[in-house]
Design an enzyme around this catalytic site. Structure first.
Site, PDB file in Angstrom:
ATOM      1  N   ASP A   1      -1.096  -6.192   0.117  1.00 51.87           N
ATOM      2  CA  ASP A   1      -1.332  -5.449   1.353  1.00 51.87           C
ATOM      3  C   ASP A   1      -2.806  -5.158   1.499  1.00 51.87           C
ATOM      4  O   ASP A   1      -3.447  -4.682   0.546  1.00 51.87           O
ATOM      5  CB  ASP A   1      -0.618  -4.084   1.250  1.00 51.87           C
ATOM      6  CG  ASP A   1       0.499  -3.933   2.250  1.00 51.87           C
ATOM      7  OD1 ASP A   1       0.571  -4.710   3.213  1.00 51.87           O
ATOM      8  OD2 ASP A   1       1.332  -3.022   2.045  1.00 51.87           O
TER       9      ASP A   1
ATOM     10  N   ASP B   1       0.838  -1.215   0.000  1.00 56.16           N
ATOM     11  CA  ASP B   1       0.000   0.000   0.000  1.00 56.16           C
ATOM     12  C   ASP B   1       0.869   1.260   0.000  1.00 56.16           C
ATOM     13  O   ASP B   1       0.338   2.377  -0.048  1.00 56.16           O
ATOM     14  CB  ASP B   1      -1.026  -0.009   1.141  1.00 56.16           C
ATOM     15  CG  ASP B   1      -0.395  -0.029   2.517  1.00 56.16           C
ATOM     16  OD1 ASP B   1       0.843  -0.131   2.616  1.00 56.16           O
ATOM     17  OD2 ASP B   1      -1.148   0.062   3.515  1.00 56.16           O
ATOM     18  N   SER B   2       2.193   1.081  -0.017  1.00 60.76           N
ATOM     19  CA  SER B   2       3.089   2.227  -0.248  1.00 60.76           C
ATOM     20  C   SER B   2       2.780   2.856  -1.602  1.00 60.76           C
ATOM     21  O   SER B   2       3.218   3.972  -1.884  1.00 60.76           O
ATOM     22  CB  SER B   2       4.561   1.789  -0.190  1.00 60.76           C
ATOM     23  OG  SER B   2       4.802   0.700  -1.057  1.00 60.76           O
TER      24      SER B   2
ATOM     25  N   GLU C   1       9.762  -4.061  10.082  1.00 59.39           N
ATOM     26  CA  GLU C   1      10.157  -2.782   9.459  1.00 59.39           C
ATOM     27  C   GLU C   1      10.784  -1.853  10.494  1.00 59.39           C
ATOM     28  O   GLU C   1      10.202  -1.614  11.564  1.00 59.39           O
ATOM     29  CB  GLU C   1       8.932  -2.096   8.810  1.00 59.39           C
ATOM     30  CG  GLU C   1       9.302  -0.740   8.217  1.00 59.39           C
ATOM     31  CD  GLU C   1       8.297  -0.182   7.213  1.00 59.39           C
ATOM     32  OE1 GLU C   1       7.368  -0.913   6.787  1.00 59.39           O
ATOM     33  OE2 GLU C   1       8.456   0.999   6.842  1.00 59.39           O
TER      34      GLU C   1
ATOM     35  N   LYS D   1      -1.268  -9.307   3.371  1.00 60.55           N
ATOM     36  CA  LYS D   1      -0.422  -8.770   4.447  1.00 60.55           C
ATOM     37  C   LYS D   1      -1.234  -7.789   5.283  1.00 60.55           C
ATOM     38  O   LYS D   1      -1.961  -6.958   4.737  1.00 60.55           O
ATOM     39  CB  LYS D   1       0.817  -8.078   3.881  1.00 60.55           C
ATOM     40  CG  LYS D   1       1.702  -7.474   4.987  1.00 60.55           C
ATOM     41  CD  LYS D   1       3.094  -7.136   4.518  1.00 60.55           C
ATOM     42  CE  LYS D   1       3.238  -5.796   3.853  1.00 60.55           C
ATOM     43  NZ  LYS D   1       2.830  -4.632   4.698  1.00 60.55           N
TER      44      LYS D   1
ATOM     45  N   GLU E   1      -1.038  -5.211   8.838  1.00 63.04           N
ATOM     46  CA  GLU E   1      -0.203  -4.559   9.843  1.00 63.04           C
ATOM     47  C   GLU E   1      -0.808  -4.794  11.229  1.00 63.04           C
ATOM     48  O   GLU E   1      -2.023  -4.758  11.387  1.00 63.04           O
ATOM     49  CB  GLU E   1      -0.113  -3.050   9.575  1.00 63.04           C
ATOM     50  CG  GLU E   1       0.618  -2.738   8.281  1.00 63.04           C
ATOM     51  CD  GLU E   1       0.811  -1.238   8.049  1.00 63.04           C
ATOM     52  OE1 GLU E   1       0.502  -0.427   8.942  1.00 63.04           O
ATOM     53  OE2 GLU E   1       1.274  -0.888   6.940  1.00 63.04           O
TER      54      GLU E   1
END
Ligand code: KIV
Length: 269
Positions: free
Chosen positions: A86, A47-48, A185, A116, A118
């Site tokens: 993501d 999602d960057s 990260e 993925k 978070e």
């Protein structure tokens, strides 16, 4: 199954044999093809893309539909690498049922192999539900960009003892609930080493030092397309932005001087 297709089993075998795993975060058909042809093991549609592709301030505004759109393009370019998507902010945090529905939608519509998410202990119920439903999960702890408004900006997580203990608890909780891989990260390398050496789950580092089972970088960072930001953990393998701009200036000069297009670049009758 496609010959040479990378599966989770292959990735676990690599960890067992001490072979490093390569992962690239990217968002489009062509760069995904490059990754596949270069033999990269896994692609993350990160999602960057909200920042790198869309020019937004953070990953927070990215939508599920945008992730699906990009993941479909990446899958068309890269059949062989293990593909992870993501889950964007608020597509899995409201309830286990909503998270399950959205993760299932991503897998069904994109052809990806894993999602993925978070977060640590707080997402355990969802991770358990996904894994028991047959959806492989990649965790993401340490600095988690979707929580930028809590962190107040990118930072190293785990320097203070309470943070280090929380990281280890979060890792264990995700691993015990069935997460296959966990991205670390911006984590001090000694913590990543300790975690990786005793883990069943595969550790993938970004700013977490060399002891992780694998490493991930964003495609645009590693080919030097992002000029205005270079975190310590990014290694540029190409000065892409400089090369692109030189090419564009040459094109502009050639058009303006009349040297482009030449006769060979034109159609006769
Ligand atoms: O969004 C992303 O690209 C990521 C990686 C940098 C781990 O989460």
């Amino acid at each position: 199954m496609l010959e040479g297709k990378i599966t989770l089993k292959e990735l676990f075998n690599k960890k067992k044999k001490g072979e490093k795993i390569t992962m690239v975060s990217t968002y489009d058909y062509l760069s995904a093809r490059f990754c596949d042809e270069a033999g990269i093991d896994s692609i993350l549609v990160g999602d960057s893309l909200g920042m790198v592709f869309q020019g937004k301030e953070s990953t927070v505004p990215v939508t599920l539909e945008e992730m699906i759109y990009h993941a479909k393009a990446v899958r068309r370019g890269a059949k062989r690498p293990f593909l992870i998507v993501d889950m964007p902010f608020m597509s899995y945090q409201t309830s286990v049922e909503e998270g399950l529905k959205n993760c299932g939608k991503v897998l069904k519509e994109t052809g990806a192999e894993a999602v993925k998410l978070e977060g640590g202990e707080e997402i355990v119920p969802l991770v358990e539900r996904l894994v028991s439903t047959g959806i492989p999960v990649v965790g993401h702890i340490g600095y988690t960009p979707q929580s930028v408004n809590i962190f107040g900006g990118a930072k190293v997580v785990g320097k203070r003892e309470e943070e280090a203990q929380k990281l280890k608890r979060d890792f264990k909780a995700l691993e015990d609930s069935g997460a296959a891989m966990i991205v670390l990260e911006s984590v001090p390398y000694d913590i990543a080493k300790e975690i990786s050496e005793s883990s069943v789950a595969i550790t993938i580092g970004i700013g977490a030092g060399k002891y992780c089972d694998g490493q991930v970088l964003v495609f645009h960072d590693l080919v030097g397309l992002v000029e205005d930001m270079k975190p310590r953990f990014v290694r540029r393998y190409l000065e892409g932005a400089k090369l692109f701009k030189e090419a564009l200036v040459k094109f502009k000069n050639d058009v303006e001087s009349g040297s482009f297009p030449s006769e060979e670049e034109s159609y006769g009758r």
